[in-house]
Each structure stands twice: as structure tokens, then as C-alpha cells.
Design an enzyme around this catalytic site. Structure first.
Site, PDB file in Angstrom:
ATOM      1  N   ASN A  16       0.833  -1.214   0.000  1.00 29.34           N
ATOM      2  CA  ASN A  16       0.000   0.000   0.000  1.00 29.34           C
ATOM      3  C   ASN A  16       0.866   1.261   0.000  1.00 29.34           C
ATOM      4  OD1 ASN A  16      -3.079  -0.496   0.220  1.00 29.34           O
ATOM      5  ND2 ASN A  16      -2.141  -2.080   1.501  1.00 29.34           N
ATOM      6  N   LYS A  64       3.549   3.067  25.754  1.00 27.29           N
ATOM      7  CA  LYS A  64       3.080   3.483  24.427  1.00 27.29           C
ATOM      8  C   LYS A  64       3.148   5.015  24.295  1.00 27.29           C
ATOM      9  CE  LYS A  64      -0.716   1.557  22.597  1.00 27.29           C
ATOM     10  NZ  LYS A  64      -0.671   1.073  21.211  1.00 27.29           N
ATOM     11  N   HIS A 108      -8.381  -0.965   5.844  1.00 25.49           N
ATOM     12  CA  HIS A 108      -8.614  -2.262   6.479  1.00 25.49           C
ATOM     13  C   HIS A 108      -9.204  -3.223   5.437  1.00 25.49           C
ATOM     14  CE1 HIS A 108      -9.411  -5.053   9.731  1.00 25.49           C
ATOM     15  NE2 HIS A 108     -10.572  -5.280   9.156  1.00 25.49           N
TER      16      HIS A 108
HETATM   17  C1  GRF Z   1      -3.282  -4.419   4.130  1.00 27.77           C
HETATM   18  O1  GRF Z   1      -4.130  -5.484   3.797  1.00 27.77           O
HETATM   19  C2  GRF Z   1      -4.000  -3.407   4.962  1.00 27.77           C
HETATM   20  O2  GRF Z   1      -5.351  -3.328   4.662  1.00 27.77           O
HETATM   21  C3  GRF Z   1      -3.836  -3.969   6.350  1.00 27.77           C
HETATM   22  O3  GRF Z   1      -2.523  -4.486   6.356  1.00 27.77           O
HETATM   23  C4  GRF Z   1      -2.159  -4.898   5.041  1.00 27.77           C
HETATM   24  C5  GRF Z   1      -0.830  -4.265   4.705  1.00 27.77           C
HETATM   25  O4  GRF Z   1      -0.303  -4.751   3.515  1.00 27.77           O
HETATM   26  N1  GRF Z   1      -4.118  -2.965   7.337  1.00 27.77           N
HETATM   27  P1  GRF Z   1       0.948  -4.035   2.827  1.00 27.77           P
HETATM   28  O5  GRF Z   1       2.081  -4.007   3.846  1.00 27.77           O
HETATM   29  O6  GRF Z   1       0.532  -2.660   2.423  1.00 27.77           O
HETATM   30  O7  GRF Z   1       1.291  -4.898   1.663  1.00 27.77           O
END
Ligand code: GRF
Length: 194
Positions: A16, A64, A108
Site C-alpha cells: 500500500n 506506548k 482495512h
Molecule cells: C493491508 O491489507 C491493509 O489493509 C492492512 O494491512 C495490510 C498491509 O499490507 N491494514 P501491505 O504491507 O501494504 O502490503
């Protein structure tokens, strides 16, 4: 005109992150990657795009709030306005949430509120639902509970294997997330002018 500055938070492979960086008309400049996993391949991706990285390990901090204070310091130094979570495997605490109120967005891999939390794709696959998908949402103090901005459906075929489904979900994420990032930044720029 200079673009607003953003940070991406990620813990894993960074597909992503890559999709965001490859969006041609991205409305922000990604000036920082924040990562909590020193071995994550997203770090190499950031280097390839020339994006500086702040890597931290939570066990080196007592709380945290302590590591989030350090993260906030880095975000402020880089003049970050928006935070995009892209596979960041930590729950954002009140320290960071209050500092970037209404400016933290997550993607998500399910149609929230269905299948929040970990392994959302596996949860949907095992539940044998006909349709799952992806959700882009603001974050709040809950787990995948913040206000939904956009969703994209992905059908589950009768003969689907989980890894095929995962590939289609990832494809949907890579299309949707950069688009919605542009949309929210442009909407907020327009509303702050009026
Ligand atoms: C994605 O499926 C996102 O929706 C979730 O974690 C995954 C991350 O994948 N929160 P990447 O590291 O971007 O390949």
C-alpha cells in the site's frame, strides 16, 4: 503550490505504501515512513523512493505514550499534516490520536464493521460470506471502529482460494487508498478556504 506533507505508518511489506507513492497526482508529499519493525520490507521500499524512515522498537520504550511522543516529535520536525496507516500493526494510542485529531486514516481489508482486527481476509473467507472488500476510515480509540470514508466490495467466488481472494483485496486496496487520500486532502483544503 507546495503539497501538504504526510507520513505513512507501516509494519510489513508495504504494497500500500508503494501504491500511494506511485499515484501520479498524489495530493500530498510523503515525507516520512514510520515503521515499528526493523526487518520490514517497507523500509527498503521507502529507501527506493527516497523517503526518510523513522524505525522504532516498542520494547525500547517504557510505555506506548513514550514511543508515541517520540513519533510525534519526528512528525512535527517533518511538518507532517496527515498520517496514513498502511498495515501498521499497532493500536494508535490517545497521545498520537489527540495530536493528529481527524488527520489519521487507515485502510482495512474488510467491509467494516464486519471482520475488524487481525486476519480480516481469513475471517471473511472462513465465514463464507459472498462479499467482502476494503474500507478506508478515520481512526478513533477503538480497533477499526472510526468513521468510514469509503468502501469497495470484492466478491468471493465459490471456488476461491484464500490467496486469490487476498490478491484481489490487495488490488482493490491499491486502487482505493490513494484515491481516497487525494479526496480527503482536497476536501479539507476546500473547506478550510471557505
Ligand atoms: C493491508 O491489507 C491493509 O489493509 C492492512 O494491512 C495490510 C498491509 O499490507 N491494514 P501491505 O504491507 O501494504 O502490503
Amino acid at each position: 503550490m507546495s503539497r501538504v506533507k504526510a507520513a505513512v505508518f507501516a509494519s510489513g511489506s508495504g504494497s500500500n505504501f508503494q501504491a500511494i507513492m506511485e499515484q501520479e497526482d498524489l495530493a500530498c508529499e510523503v515525507v516520512l515512513l514510520v515503521c515499528d519493525q526493523p526487518q520490514a520490507s517497507v523500509i527498503d521500499k521507502a529507501a527506493a523512493f527516497g523517503v526518510p524512515t523513522f524505525v522504532f522498537e516498542s520494547q525500547h520504550f517504557s510505555t506506548k505514550a513514550d514511543y508515541e511522543q517520540e513519533v510525534i516529535k519526528r512528525l512535527k520536525t517533518a511538518q507532517v499534516d496527515w498520517v496514513f496507516l498502511a498495515g501498521y500493526m499497532r493500536i494508535v494510542g490517545p497521545t498520537l490520536l489527540q495530536s493528529f485529531s481527524q488527520k489519521i486514516i487507515n485502510i482495512h481489508p474488510s467491509l467494516l464493521p464486519a471482520f475488524p482486527g487481525k486476519d480480516a481476509i481469513g475471517q471473511a473467507y472462513r465465514a463464507k460470506v459472498h462479499t467482502t472488500g476494503v474500507t478506508v476510515h478515520y481512526i478513533d480509540e477503538g480497533i477499526d471502529t472510526g468513521p468510514i470514508i469509503a468502501q469497495k466490495e470484492v466478491r468471493i467466488q465459490a471456488d476461491d482460494k484464500q490467496d486469490n481472494l487476498q490478491k484481489r483485496i490487495q488490488k482493490a486496496e491499491h486502487l482505493l487508498y490513494p484515491q481516497i487520500i487525494n479526496q480527503v486532502i482536497r476536501e479539507q483544503a476546500t473547506s478550510s478556504k471557505s
